[in-house]
Motif scaffolding. Sequence first.
Motif, short mmCIF file in Angstrom:
data_model
loop_
_atom_site.label_atom_id
_atom_site.label_comp_id
_atom_site.label_asym_id
_atom_site.label_seq_id
_atom_site.Cartn_x
_atom_site.Cartn_y
_atom_site.Cartn_z
N TRP A 271 29.19 -21.51 -44.68
CA TRP A 271 28.13 -22.18 -45.41
C TRP A 271 28.09 -21.56 -46.79
O TRP A 271 27.53 -20.50 -46.95
CB TRP A 271 26.83 -21.99 -44.64
CG TRP A 271 25.60 -22.55 -45.28
CD1 TRP A 271 25.51 -23.40 -46.34
CD2 TRP A 271 24.26 -22.25 -44.87
NE1 TRP A 271 24.20 -23.66 -46.62
CE2 TRP A 271 23.40 -22.98 -45.74
CE3 TRP A 271 23.68 -21.46 -43.88
CZ2 TRP A 271 22.01 -22.92 -45.62
CZ3 TRP A 271 22.30 -21.40 -43.77
CH2 TRP A 271 21.47 -22.14 -44.63
N ASP A 299 30.47 -27.41 -45.64
CA ASP A 299 29.04 -27.38 -45.32
C ASP A 299 28.28 -28.04 -46.48
O ASP A 299 28.88 -28.50 -47.46
CB ASP A 299 28.62 -25.93 -45.05
CG ASP A 299 27.41 -25.83 -44.12
OD1 ASP A 299 26.56 -26.73 -44.13
OD2 ASP A 299 27.31 -24.82 -43.39
N TRP A 373 17.03 -30.87 -45.78
CA TRP A 373 17.80 -30.42 -46.94
C TRP A 373 17.64 -31.29 -48.19
O TRP A 373 17.43 -30.77 -49.28
CB TRP A 373 19.28 -30.26 -46.59
CG TRP A 373 19.51 -28.99 -45.83
CD1 TRP A 373 19.81 -28.86 -44.51
CD2 TRP A 373 19.41 -27.67 -46.34
NE1 TRP A 373 19.89 -27.54 -44.15
CE2 TRP A 373 19.65 -26.78 -45.26
CE3 TRP A 373 19.11 -27.12 -47.59
CZ2 TRP A 373 19.63 -25.40 -45.40
CZ3 TRP A 373 19.10 -25.74 -47.73
CH2 TRP A 373 19.35 -24.89 -46.64
N TRP A 407 31.01 -33.33 -38.72
CA TRP A 407 30.20 -32.25 -38.15
C TRP A 407 28.73 -32.65 -38.29
O TRP A 407 28.23 -32.77 -39.39
CB TRP A 407 30.52 -30.98 -38.93
CG TRP A 407 29.68 -29.79 -38.67
CD1 TRP A 407 28.91 -29.52 -37.57
CD2 TRP A 407 29.52 -28.66 -39.55
NE1 TRP A 407 28.30 -28.31 -37.70
CE2 TRP A 407 28.65 -27.75 -38.90
CE3 TRP A 407 30.03 -28.33 -40.81
CZ2 TRP A 407 28.27 -26.54 -39.47
CZ3 TRP A 407 29.66 -27.12 -41.37
CH2 TRP A 407 28.79 -26.23 -40.71
N ASP A 409 24.83 -31.92 -37.88
CA ASP A 409 23.90 -30.78 -37.81
C ASP A 409 22.48 -31.33 -37.92
O ASP A 409 22.28 -32.51 -38.24
CB ASP A 409 24.24 -29.83 -38.99
CG ASP A 409 23.46 -28.53 -38.94
OD1 ASP A 409 23.05 -28.11 -37.85
OD2 ASP A 409 23.29 -27.92 -40.02
N ARG A 467 25.54 -30.40 -33.12
CA ARG A 467 24.72 -29.26 -32.71
C ARG A 467 23.84 -29.64 -31.52
O ARG A 467 23.77 -28.92 -30.55
CB ARG A 467 23.87 -28.75 -33.87
CG ARG A 467 23.23 -27.42 -33.52
CD ARG A 467 22.63 -26.74 -34.72
NE ARG A 467 21.45 -27.45 -35.22
CZ ARG A 467 20.70 -27.02 -36.22
NH1 ARG A 467 21.01 -25.88 -36.84
NH2 ARG A 467 19.65 -27.70 -36.64
N TRP A 480 28.75 -26.89 -30.52
CA TRP A 480 28.84 -25.43 -30.66
C TRP A 480 27.46 -24.86 -30.43
O TRP A 480 26.48 -25.61 -30.44
CB TRP A 480 29.45 -25.05 -32.00
CG TRP A 480 28.49 -24.81 -33.13
CD1 TRP A 480 28.08 -23.62 -33.63
CD2 TRP A 480 27.82 -25.82 -33.92
NE1 TRP A 480 27.21 -23.82 -34.68
CE2 TRP A 480 27.02 -25.14 -34.87
CE3 TRP A 480 27.78 -27.22 -33.90
CZ2 TRP A 480 26.22 -25.82 -35.79
CZ3 TRP A 480 26.98 -27.90 -34.81
CH2 TRP A 480 26.22 -27.20 -35.75
N ASP A 483 23.05 -21.46 -34.24
CA ASP A 483 22.88 -20.30 -35.13
C ASP A 483 22.73 -19.00 -34.36
O ASP A 483 21.63 -18.47 -34.20
CB ASP A 483 21.68 -20.53 -36.05
CG ASP A 483 21.92 -21.70 -36.99
OD1 ASP A 483 23.08 -22.14 -37.09
OD2 ASP A 483 20.96 -22.18 -37.60
N PHE A 516 26.83 -16.07 -36.63
CA PHE A 516 26.48 -16.87 -37.80
C PHE A 516 25.67 -16.07 -38.81
O PHE A 516 25.86 -16.16 -40.01
CB PHE A 516 25.71 -18.11 -37.32
CG PHE A 516 25.16 -18.98 -38.41
CD1 PHE A 516 26.02 -19.77 -39.17
CD2 PHE A 516 23.79 -19.07 -38.64
CE1 PHE A 516 25.52 -20.61 -40.16
CE2 PHE A 516 23.29 -19.91 -39.62
CZ PHE A 516 24.15 -20.67 -40.39
O1 MIG Z 1 19.23 -25.17 -42.09
O2 MIG Z 1 24.21 -26.56 -43.08
O3 MIG Z 1 23.57 -24.55 -37.48
O4 MIG Z 1 25.96 -24.06 -38.82
O5 MIG Z 1 25.85 -23.77 -41.61
C1 MIG Z 1 20.49 -24.68 -41.74
C2 MIG Z 1 23.82 -25.22 -43.09
C3 MIG Z 1 21.44 -25.83 -41.62
C4 MIG Z 1 22.48 -25.01 -39.57
C5 MIG Z 1 23.77 -24.97 -38.81
C6 MIG Z 1 24.74 -24.10 -39.53
C7 MIG Z 1 24.96 -24.62 -40.93
C8 MIG Z 1 23.63 -24.69 -41.67
N1 MIG Z 1 22.68 -25.50 -40.93
#
Ligand code: MIG
Length: 804
Positions: A271, A299, A373, A407, A409, A467, A480, A483, A516
């Motif tokens: 990341w 990422d 985000w 991927w 998340d 996730r 996977w 965190d 992580f």
């Molecule tokens: O708020 O995308 O589990 O693998 O690197 C964290 C950033 C968001 C959580 C994931 C992690 C990833 C990270 N994400």
Amino acid sequence: MGKSLLTALMLIICAAALQAKFEFAGEIKSFKAEEGRVEFVLSNALLNVYIIDSNIVRFRYTNRDRFSPAPSYAVVYKSAHAGKIDMREEAGKFLISTGELIIEIKKDPCRITVYDKAMNLLNADDDSFGVSFDEGEIRCHKKLFTDERFFGLGEKADDRLVKNGSQYIMWNTDYYAYTSRQDPLYVSIPFFIGMRNHKAYGIFLDNTYKSCFNMGASSDRYYWFGAEKGELDYYFINGPDMRRVISGYTKLTGRMELPPVWALGYQQSRWSYYPESTVRSIAKSFREKNIPCDVIYLDIHYMDGYRVFTWDKNRFPDPEKLLGDLKNEGFKIIPIIDPGVKADENYFAAKEGIEKDLFAKYPDGKLYRGEVWPGWSYFPDFTKSETRAWWGEKIAGLLNTGVAGIWNDMNEPSVWGQAFPDIVQFDDNGFKSDHKKIHNVFALEMAHATRDGFKKYSRERHFLLSRAGYAGIQRYSANWTGDNVSSEEHLRLACTMPLNIGLSGQPFIGSDIGGFMGGEPTNEMYIRWLQIGSFSPFFRGHSAIETKAREPFAFNEETQNIARKVIQLRYKLLPFWYNEFYNSTQTGLPVMQPLFLNFQDDENCYSAESQYQFTIGENLLVAPVVVSTDKTKKLYLPKGKWYDWMNNRTVNGGEWKIIEVPLDMTPLFIREGGMIPMQEVQNYTDEKEIKQLELVIFPAGKSNYTLYEDDGRTYRYSAGEYNLTEFKCESDDSAIKLTVQRTKSGFQNRRTSYLFTFLNTVMPKRIKINDKEPDPVSVKYDDSRNALLIGTHDTGAISIVLEK
Ligand code: MIG
């Protein structure tokens, strides 16, 4: 209406209202036999009993007037049993026979007991409690036997596999830096395996609401499971072989699709890698240092302001060019895609979603916005087929740019660790429901949309990593373990969590190697973790922003050298891995298997210490070091003979051993009779035309091995373009015989030779290959391994005889 009548009515209404608070399912009032099921009317519920297969029975209760017409998100299997049910009525009970099981249904009160044919009791409702309803909440109490043990329940941060004595919640949760026993986590799989006297059964509660599994926590009388709403709809799956339970469960909820071979290689993430020069230099380092790697992840920083399906023009000015260049170097690129779509009126994805009505809304029709985000964001309603189709088109756009996988998340769905409001409405495939029902399947349906997109718009196989998930996620995606933390505790969890998830029907699983977040791994910890990862189905290093990178070359020279060997062994074993993945697509069994899966009767395989050991398939046992500073390892080998791969000797099983474990060693043992296909090392899959297959054999008695092969990257196998080759080995006092036979030919491979390595084998008196003496140059004896090596350019039917 007279006053007394009114009072009486009021009393009845109040009583009814009070009763609605808590009630048992009650007694059986009537029944009706239908095709494939029996419907019972109970005083406070309806119960339908379906025979799904001779070892699978479905029990479905509701306290409403009728069952929900909405289909299951998890179950994809249509019952094989459509005919009349074999049921007879006796005093006070009904008896249903499935051919294999006898289901006793007592009338008053209604209680279920499951027996095998010999009338051994397998599972029973608690005599007094059975099924109950507490307003909308449903519960089922089952008798708990003193010798009963539980396994499964998906992603649980337990450093033990036995689940007794705890209560577990199913509610997909983004919990970063979790610790042991933190519950719930990202994935919910409401399925467990029960075991008594080494005989296994399974129960799958098909309910997507928040559910609870109390496995004898603070009660030695019963265990119970239930959910805050919905139907009490559960499947009983008989073993007694645990493998049959998992196969039954995955028959219901589906199995993994065969992934592209490259997805079994080493994958590197962080990341985040940006700008593009960083990505290029990471790629270059792998190749320069001869450390195999197939995948690099992007990422969140690759996007323009975290807007999904966009690229940051400064950091990644020409993604197509970058991905094309990296592809030529053998790198596959996987970008992260979160569900939140930035609420920005100038952003195409937001505009389209609003125009086409694809986002989740409040009951008043206004769009829900949650904060993640990108800032305030809309959430696609993946339970709507139009949304899934639209999302699939967007995924196709990324495929066109050159990405090889996706991927997912933040798909719990996570809203900055806050609670996604229950009032938010979803389409639920036309049946309309709220967040309470959809929460746990949000990621499943996001993965569904992505997988559909992959298949609709591409002929290649792609890889999806998610996730979150729910029962059935294995159909669409790998997982996977989220965190995790760079700690000794998580080093152990890197074994037990994937094993636990594998027992729960999801075979494609692994942890962030090295941890992580939460500090940095020492060199030892990193290597021990990498060793575990190299024997986990999903093999990826990843770390959080502001932590040290987890590339092998982020560590010192000595560590890099060990890491290279660890990863290279994975690549040598790729044919073996691919075959075990293939087997898993056929059986639903995990690839990474706890010892007791193959040695169910061996009590030592259930001990606290042996839980960190596992096998890949049936024949390769891994006993990883799970305490990073340990110089010795105590391990258990189940009954039989084993070949100690690291020390080149045979050892007897049925015993505990203590062996020395230098840092560069992953203790590996081949089971007697076992055959392991290998090939030369590559820096990425498909780097070379592999011309030779090495088959390592530990001859003992009679054994066989079937190898599956195809192009490793398309769906042509489904049109029959694959090969099956059967290897049979027979060993007795006079000779060792090996035969090779094609049992299915549909794929043209590049093989021009075999190398057969017979371990623990003395130099024979005479060798014959297809009845002829072999050319002496093709025979070698390796003293250090006690191994006989025979090469041959025959690639058709082969028979080798080694006369002792
Ligand atoms: O708020 O995308 O589990 O693998 O690197 C964290 C950033 C968001 C959580 C994931 C992690 C990833 C990270 N994400």
